[in-house]
Design a protein around this motif. Sequence first.
Motif, mmCIF file in Angstrom:
data_model
loop_
_atom_site.group_PDB
_atom_site.id
_atom_site.type_symbol
_atom_site.label_atom_id
_atom_site.label_comp_id
_atom_site.label_asym_id
_atom_site.label_seq_id
_atom_site.Cartn_x
_atom_site.Cartn_y
_atom_site.Cartn_z
ATOM 1 N N SER A 74 0.751 -1.251 0.060
ATOM 2 C CA SER A 74 -0.032 -0.044 -0.090
ATOM 3 C C SER A 74 0.715 1.288 0.007
ATOM 4 O O SER A 74 0.445 2.324 -0.391
ATOM 5 C CB SER A 74 -0.834 0.128 1.228
ATOM 6 O OG SER A 74 -1.759 -0.894 1.213
ATOM 7 N N ARG A 126 -9.247 0.014 2.141
ATOM 8 C CA ARG A 126 -8.944 1.281 3.035
ATOM 9 C C ARG A 126 -8.192 2.238 2.255
ATOM 10 O O ARG A 126 -7.707 1.968 1.291
ATOM 11 C CB ARG A 126 -8.251 0.759 4.311
ATOM 12 C CG ARG A 126 -7.127 0.140 4.039
ATOM 13 C CD ARG A 126 -6.330 -0.488 5.301
ATOM 14 N NE ARG A 126 -5.136 -1.061 5.151
ATOM 15 C CZ ARG A 126 -4.346 -1.671 5.938
ATOM 16 N NH1 ARG A 126 -4.887 -2.149 7.232
ATOM 17 N NH2 ARG A 126 -3.291 -2.150 6.011
ATOM 18 N N ARG A 127 -8.207 3.383 2.721
ATOM 19 C CA ARG A 127 -7.706 4.658 2.065
ATOM 20 C C ARG A 127 -6.578 5.283 2.872
ATOM 21 O O ARG A 127 -6.954 5.434 4.201
ATOM 22 C CB ARG A 127 -8.900 5.604 1.530
ATOM 23 C CG ARG A 127 -8.315 6.553 0.735
ATOM 24 C CD ARG A 127 -9.383 7.588 0.135
ATOM 25 N NE ARG A 127 -8.892 8.730 -0.512
ATOM 26 C CZ ARG A 127 -8.574 8.344 -2.107
ATOM 27 N NH1 ARG A 127 -8.947 7.354 -2.608
ATOM 28 N NH2 ARG A 127 -8.227 9.347 -2.587
ATOM 29 N N GLU A 128 -5.693 5.710 2.461
ATOM 30 C CA GLU A 128 -4.627 6.309 3.222
ATOM 31 C C GLU A 128 -5.013 7.628 3.723
ATOM 32 O O GLU A 128 -5.717 8.154 2.934
ATOM 33 C CB GLU A 128 -3.319 6.709 2.257
ATOM 34 C CG GLU A 128 -2.569 5.377 1.737
ATOM 35 C CD GLU A 128 -1.421 5.888 1.089
ATOM 36 O OE1 GLU A 128 -1.227 6.910 0.680
ATOM 37 O OE2 GLU A 128 -0.491 4.936 1.110
ATOM 38 N N ASN A 129 -4.880 7.839 4.857
ATOM 39 C CA ASN A 129 -5.292 8.970 5.528
ATOM 40 C C ASN A 129 -4.263 9.938 5.257
ATOM 41 O O ASN A 129 -3.128 10.256 5.992
ATOM 42 C CB ASN A 129 -5.322 8.594 7.153
ATOM 43 C CG ASN A 129 -5.653 9.951 8.049
ATOM 44 O OD1 ASN A 129 -5.889 10.835 7.690
ATOM 45 N ND2 ASN A 129 -5.231 9.850 9.389
ATOM 46 N N ALA A 159 -3.666 -0.591 11.389
ATOM 47 C CA ALA A 159 -4.594 0.215 11.534
ATOM 48 C C ALA A 159 -4.732 1.043 12.904
ATOM 49 O O ALA A 159 -5.134 2.204 13.069
ATOM 50 C CB ALA A 159 -5.947 -0.379 11.498
ATOM 51 N N TRP A 216 -5.036 4.941 8.090
ATOM 52 C CA TRP A 216 -6.173 4.888 7.063
ATOM 53 C C TRP A 216 -7.549 5.460 7.609
ATOM 54 O O TRP A 216 -7.878 5.484 8.717
ATOM 55 C CB TRP A 216 -6.624 3.318 7.135
ATOM 56 C CG TRP A 216 -5.270 2.518 7.057
ATOM 57 C CD1 TRP A 216 -4.531 1.565 8.039
ATOM 58 C CD2 TRP A 216 -4.328 2.563 5.885
ATOM 59 N NE1 TRP A 216 -3.519 1.034 7.532
ATOM 60 C CE2 TRP A 216 -3.288 1.180 6.070
ATOM 61 C CE3 TRP A 216 -4.327 2.608 4.591
ATOM 62 C CZ2 TRP A 216 -2.222 1.238 5.499
ATOM 63 C CZ3 TRP A 216 -3.361 2.618 3.866
ATOM 64 C CH2 TRP A 216 -2.218 1.648 4.280
ATOM 65 N N TRP A 258 -12.328 2.934 6.675
ATOM 66 C CA TRP A 258 -12.030 1.525 7.313
ATOM 67 C C TRP A 258 -12.602 1.413 8.705
ATOM 68 O O TRP A 258 -13.826 1.761 8.868
ATOM 69 C CB TRP A 258 -10.187 1.350 7.624
ATOM 70 C CG TRP A 258 -9.514 -0.042 7.689
ATOM 71 C CD1 TRP A 258 -8.754 -0.091 8.622
ATOM 72 C CD2 TRP A 258 -9.879 -0.973 6.931
ATOM 73 N NE1 TRP A 258 -8.190 -1.403 8.655
ATOM 74 C CE2 TRP A 258 -9.141 -2.011 7.619
ATOM 75 C CE3 TRP A 258 -10.499 -1.294 6.061
ATOM 76 C CZ2 TRP A 258 -9.166 -3.224 7.222
ATOM 77 C CZ3 TRP A 258 -10.652 -2.859 5.593
ATOM 78 C CH2 TRP A 258 -9.695 -3.600 6.136
#
Length: 609
Positions: free
Chosen positions: A11, A328-331, A504, A532, A535
Amino acid sequence: MKTAAAAISISASIRVIGLLAILVSLVFVFDDPLARAELSAHQVMLVANANSPDSLMVAEHYALRRGISPQSIAKLDLPLADTMSREDYERRLVAPLRQAIIAQGLHKSIRVIVTVYGVPLRVAAPRLTDDEERWRRDAADRLGAARVRLEALERRAGAIARNSATAPAVAQAENPIAYERNIAFLLRIDEAVRDSAKRVGQLKPPADAPWSARLEAVVRDHQGVAGLSQLRHEFPRKGQESESDAATQMRAQQAEGLQLLLGSVALPIRDRRAELYRQVEQIYGVYGVFGLAAMELNQLSDEYADASVDSELSLLWWDRSLYATGWRRENPLHHAAKKSGGSRREIPVLMVSRLDAATADLASRLVDRAMEAERQGVAGTVYLDARGLPVKGPSDTYGRYDQSLRDLHQFVTQRTTYRSQLDNTEARFQRPGDAPDVALYAGWYRLRQYEDAFTFQPGAIGYHMASAEAVSLHGSEETGWCKNALDRGITATLGSVGEPYLDAFPEPLEFAALLLTGQYSLVESYYLTSRWVSWRMVLVGDPLYNPWKNNAAAKRSALTMFPLAPVAPSDQAFADPLLAKDDVKRVQSQSRIRLDAILRNQTRTGEAS
């Protein structure tokens, strides 16, 4: 708890720009170290369930205690269950919440969403529309066919310029989701082709001639005319003339087209799909087809597409078409997130926290205890429960998190006046009285079995790193850590509503150190150290809670675990979300027009040559 070591490495490194770099060789600004970040009441929006008087009571109590305008409570028609469908989430939560914020002109100022008792905890995976299901099947068929061709290309590439015709077998990488595995596979094939090019490049005339011809045939099939252009640029034949201006411009256009294809074009492809895929194959080969199909499938995936409502609400301003709900998506608020360059506005991410517990009264007490601790301070001991695991390498997530607990013990001991008690064995704080005066706790690992060893001081903060410790905050039979710690008086905690993978969780040293300086509120410390969004994680507690703001337990200069002390999210630039979303959609539309023009031009050029 499952490890996310493989997921971290993929990721973090295989992104759209990473795909581009495969084919084409194409600072943070921190605040004044003395500046103090502090969220304020006007930056907070509350979400309550209009169908629950208790939910409205909790929201009104919080607004009154924190001086938040009653108009900043969005009273929404929400389900009463803990889980809501994705359709209900978008129709009954996201749409009216956006409308409420915009109607009050608060869309440029709201940084924090607070969900309260009565608001669903989880959002289920989305159901695809008929059109989306048709596009998904088409992309899956194209991906499968491309995979077969790429595997054959791998064998052909492996046999080039080798003493043996058999290339060494390479194991398929193990990753949690299909998209990650697809990208790992694409990288593997690319590496095989690159290796064959290097072997041919080491040959001397005339032995190189037949192998060069075979290599060019492989590269053309693999990466199309763009790959062939790049090969001839990187490995010019002996006696080959210098690249012409026209050839240089052609390569630049090919690189631009790939960047648009893999970075800016709206997915899934909704119109002229067959034509686009045909042109992509001609210009970028089966590599381009596989990459595009993999990205489409990722956008349409329902794999790991459930989330906590709160984490999903971080993307309140993002339309569903603008991000993949699977995985999930990168924060972008994480302290180590790469900041996007350029002048284009980025759709902002919001911080979300929850005032929730087994009863509305317990949920309301979270703000009462927080404000009491802000006045009187948090007394007690720091309890850290490590397991004595060594760090075996950079990808050893278990070892790294265990080390973070030991490092936090050292930080507390050397940088604060708190007493710290570290258990560095597989034993846990598990018997009544083991942790009688908790100010701060972090540890692991017993799965979904709260052990009643803790007595929480007013204002105590703590979390247990194990899977699904926040799967419910209300059920009388719930055995998880979060619900039971809230029952027993903890003021702030965090956990997951499903398997989150270890990475996470905030790393304990980072999360606690930020809080202890008094320079960051609870929600800011959480978002600066959480990797993330979209999520399964949830933060429970008053987001404005900052118990050390008037009497710092550690100096800001002690934050040596960060390259520089992070800028608090409330101090970071915040784009107008409506204008930013318009920007993104305009860029997507313009990107498709430009991509179509490039592909047509490249197709004509290829046919002419």
